[in-house]
Write an enzyme that holds these catalytic residues in place. Structure first.
Site, PDB file in Angstrom:
ATOM      1  N   ASN A  45      -0.983   1.587  -1.058  1.00 31.27           N
ATOM      2  CA  ASN A  45      -1.575   2.440  -2.092  1.00 31.27           C
ATOM      3  C   ASN A  45      -2.797   3.168  -1.538  1.00 31.27           C
ATOM      4  OD1 ASN A  45      -2.412  -0.515  -2.902  1.00 31.27           O
ATOM      5  ND2 ASN A  45      -3.905   0.703  -4.023  1.00 31.27           N
ATOM      6  N   ASP A  46      -3.900   3.240  -2.220  1.00 26.50           N
ATOM      7  CA  ASP A  46      -4.994   4.196  -1.965  1.00 26.50           C
ATOM      8  C   ASP A  46      -5.293   4.509  -0.496  1.00 26.50           C
ATOM      9  OD1 ASP A  46      -5.160   3.450  -4.605  1.00 26.50           O
ATOM     10  OD2 ASP A  46      -7.225   2.758  -4.519  1.00 26.50           O
ATOM     11  N   GLN A  62      -4.680   0.998   1.571  1.00 28.74           N
ATOM     12  CA  GLN A  62      -4.423  -0.292   0.957  1.00 28.74           C
ATOM     13  C   GLN A  62      -2.991  -0.714   1.286  1.00 28.74           C
ATOM     14  OE1 GLN A  62      -6.900  -2.129  -1.665  1.00 28.74           O
ATOM     15  NE2 GLN A  62      -7.613  -1.348   0.298  1.00 28.74           N
ATOM     16  N   TRP A  70       2.517  -4.875  -4.813  1.00 30.45           N
ATOM     17  CA  TRP A  70       1.080  -5.018  -4.638  1.00 30.45           C
ATOM     18  C   TRP A  70       0.737  -6.492  -4.477  1.00 30.45           C
ATOM     19  CZ3 TRP A  70      -3.117  -7.198  -7.278  1.00 30.45           C
ATOM     20  CH2 TRP A  70      -4.377  -6.683  -6.956  1.00 30.45           C
TER      21      TRP A  70
END
Length: 502
Positions: A45-46, A62, A70
Site C-alpha cells: 500500500n502507501d 508499505q 494487509w
C-alpha cells in the site's frame, strides 16, 4: 543476545525469502502490471520515503511480505534513475523492535550529511481493536548507501502525541523537509472528537523534535482522520496534500471510501499555522490514495500514489499480489489549481507508433492498429455538435466487457464507468470537465489491470484498477452525433520494472 541490527536484518532476510519464493508465480498472472511499480509478491500500500538521493529516485512502500492481505508492515524498496525503469531492492525496514513490533507504518525520507534518513511511524497494538487499542510513535532509520538501514538508538524520536485536542493514539505518517536551518515534519492526526487535522514539528538534527502547532484541521466535511500529509511549495504557494478518511459524498464527489487531495495557502513558519483555501481532489477516479511527492534535481515536484483503495475487492489477491503505484506525475499550477501530467520520461517506453488524423466518428468506430492491453493513447477530439461521446477500452465482444469513458456535454462531466470492466468492483465516477474551444484532450495510460486518464492536459485525472479478461483488447470510439478525432496517437508500452534479484 542478538544485537538490534542483527535482529532487524534477520527479519528482513526471512521476509525476502518469502517474497522471492513467490515472485516467479506472481509474474505469470495476466493482470500483472508492466510499467507500474508493484511489489514482487504479496501486499503493497502507501508510497513511503519518495526521495532523490545520490542521483537516483528511491521509492519505499508499505509491504506485507507474507501474504496478499494487509498485515504487519515492512518497508519495501525500489529505485530508478529516470522514474521509468525500476529496479527492486532488498526490503528496507522490518518491524523488529519493541516500539515498532506491529508495523513500520508510513513515513518519508530525506538526505542529511550524505546519508539517507527514513522517518516512519512505529505501531504497536495494545489490544484487539485496531481502531482504539494502539500506540504510535515516530522513529528514524539511517542508511549510508540508500539500501541498508539501521534504526537509530534514540528511537522513538517522538514518543507521544502532544497535549490538547489531539487524539493520543492516531498519530502517524511523518513527512519531513528542510527549510533554512531547520527540519520540519507534518504528521497525520485527528481531534479527540474524530475530526482530521495535521500537526507540525521542527528539529535542528532530525533526532530532537519540538511540537509547533496544529497546522490545519477539518472544518465541516473533511473526515475523521487526515492520513499521509505532505507539505511543499509550488509556484510560490504552500500546498498541503493529505488523505482524509471518512468524507461524506457531495453530489458527484467523494464516493470512494477515503479521498486524497490538497489545500493551497501560506504556512507561517513562526506560528506553525497554515492559512488555506478549500479542499480539492487530486484524482477523480476509484483507486488513488496516500500520494507522496518529491522534488528532483531539476526542481520538479513529482507525485506518486497508491493505485488502490481500502474498500476495493482486489481480485489479484488470489494470485498472491495486491496493490500498485500510479505512474509518476509532475505537478504544476494553472489558473490557481494543481494540474498533474505524466512525466515525459515515460516516452522511453513507447513502441509501435500508430497515428491517425482527421477521422470522423458517428456512432461506433474501431480503427486498424488501435487495440491492446498495455499502451499509451493520446487523442484530441473536436466535439462538434455531439452531446455524448468517448472511448471504450479493454473491450471484448464475446464476454461483453468494456470500460466506458464518456464525455457528457450537457452536464459538463467526464464519466468513468467500470460496470462491465471484468472481475472486481464496478461503479461510476464523474469529474467536472469543460471543453476548451469545443475540444477535448485525452491522454490514457492503460496497463494490464489499470487505467489512468489525463483530461485536458492534466486539469483532471481519473485512475482505476480494472480486471478484464486476457483477450479484452479492443478500443472503440463512439459519439451520438458526428465528432472529429483531430489527432490520434497510440503506442504500445514496454516493461519498465525488473524482477527482484537478491
Amino acid at each position: 543476545m542478538k544485537t538490534l541490527r542483527n535482529q532487524h536484518q534477520e527479519k528482513i532476510s526471512k521476509a525476502m525469502e518469502s517474497v522471492l519464493n513467490e515472485q516467479e508465480s506472481v509474474d505469470q498472472n495476466h493482470w500483472r502490471l508492466q510499467y507500474h511499480v508493484s511489489t514482487p509478491a504479496f501486499w503493497m500500500n502507501d508510497p513511503n520515503g519518495f526521495s532523490f538521493y545520490k542521483g537516483e529516485y528511491h521509492l519505499f512502500y508499505q509491504h506485507h511480505p507474507y501474504s496478499p492481505e494487509w498485515g504487519p508492515m515492512y518497508w519495501g524498496h525500489i529505485k530508478s534513475k529516470d522514474l521509468t525503469y525500476w529496479e527492486h531492492l532488498p526490503i528496507a525496514l522490518a518491524p523488529s523492535e519493541e516500539y515498532d513490533q506491529d508495523g513500520c507504518f508510513s513515513g518519508s525520507a530525506i538526505e542529511k550529511d550524505g546519508k539517507l534518513y527514513a522517518m516512519y511511524t512505529g505501531n504497536v497494538w495494545t489490544g484487539d481493536n485496531y481502531d482504539t487499542d494502539l500506540r504510535q510513535v515516530q522513529c528514524l532509520a539511517v542508511s549510508e548507501d540508500g539500501v541498508h538501514f539501521n534504526k537509530v538508538p534514540q528511537n522513538p524520536v517522538i514518543d507521544s502525541a502532544p497535549e490538547g485536542d489531539i487524539h493520543p493514539y492516531h498519530f502517524r505518517d511523518p513527512k519531513v523537509w528542510k527549510k533554512d536551518d531547520y527540519y520540519y515534519c507534518v504528521l497525520g492526526s485527528r481531534t479527540k472528537d474524530h475530526e482530521g487535522q495535521v500537526l507540525l514539528y521542527c528539529s535542528r538534527d532530525l533526532l530532537n523534535w519540538e511540537f509547533m502547532n496544529v497546522m490545519a484541521k477539518s472544518q465541516g466535511n473533511l473526515g475523521f482522520m487526515w492520513e499521509c500529509p505532505d507539505l511543499f511549495s509550488l509556484d510560490g504557494q504552500d500546498v498541503l496534500v493529505m488523505s482524509p478518511q471518512g468524507m461524506k459524498s457531495e453530489g458527484d464527489l467523494y464516493h470512494n471510501l477515503h479521498q486524497a487531495g490538497y489545500v493551497k495557502g501560506k504556512l507561517d513558519y513562526k506560528t506553525g499555522l497554515l492559512q488555506h483555501e478549500d479542499f480539492q481532489l487530486l484524482d477523480y477516479g476509484f483507486d488513488f490514495y496516500a500520494p507522496q511527492t518529491a522534488e528532483d534535481e531539476h526542481g520538479r515536484r513529482i507525485m506518486i500514489a497508491w493505485m488502490a483503495m481500502w474498500e476495493s475487492s482486489m481480485p489479484e489477491q488470489k494470485h498472491n499480489w495486491a496493490g500498485a503505484m500510479t505512474i509518476p506525475r509532475e505537478l504544476s499550477t494553472k489558473q490557481g489549481n494543481i494540474i498533474s501530467k505524466p512525466i515525459p520520461e515515460l516516452k522511453q517506453l513507447r513502441q509501435h507508433h500508430v497515428q491517425y488524423k482527421n477521422i470522423t466518428v458517428n456512432g461506433e468506430q474501431e480503427l486498424a492498429g488501435i487495440s491492446g492491453d498495455c499502451y499509451e493513447l493520446e487523442v484530441k477530439i473536436n466535439a462538434k455538435a455531439a452531446s455524448q461521446f468517448g472511448i471504450k477500452v479493454r473491450t471484448d465482444n464475446d464476454t461483453h466487457q468494456e470500460t466506458l469513458l464518456t464525455y457528457d456535454r450537457l452536464e459538463s462531466l467526464f464519466i468513468f464507468n467500470r460496470d462491465k470492466s471484468g472481475e472486481g468492483d464496478g461503479g461510476i465516477r464523474k469529474a467536472p470537465v469543460g471543453l476548451n474551444d469545443n475540444h477535448l484532450h485525452l491522454h490514457l495510460f492503460v496497463d494490464k489491470s489499470s487505467i489512468e486518464v489525463f483530461i485536458n492536459e492534466g486539469e483532471k485525472v481519473m485512475t482505476s484498477r480494472i480486471y478484464p479478461a486476457d483477450n479484452a483488447k479492443g478500443i472503440c470510439f463512439f459519439a451520438d452525433q458526428e465528432i472529429e478525432l483531430i489527432t490520434l496517437n497510440k503506442w504500445n508500452l514496454s516493461k519498465g520494472v525488473s524482477p527482484l534479484i537478491f
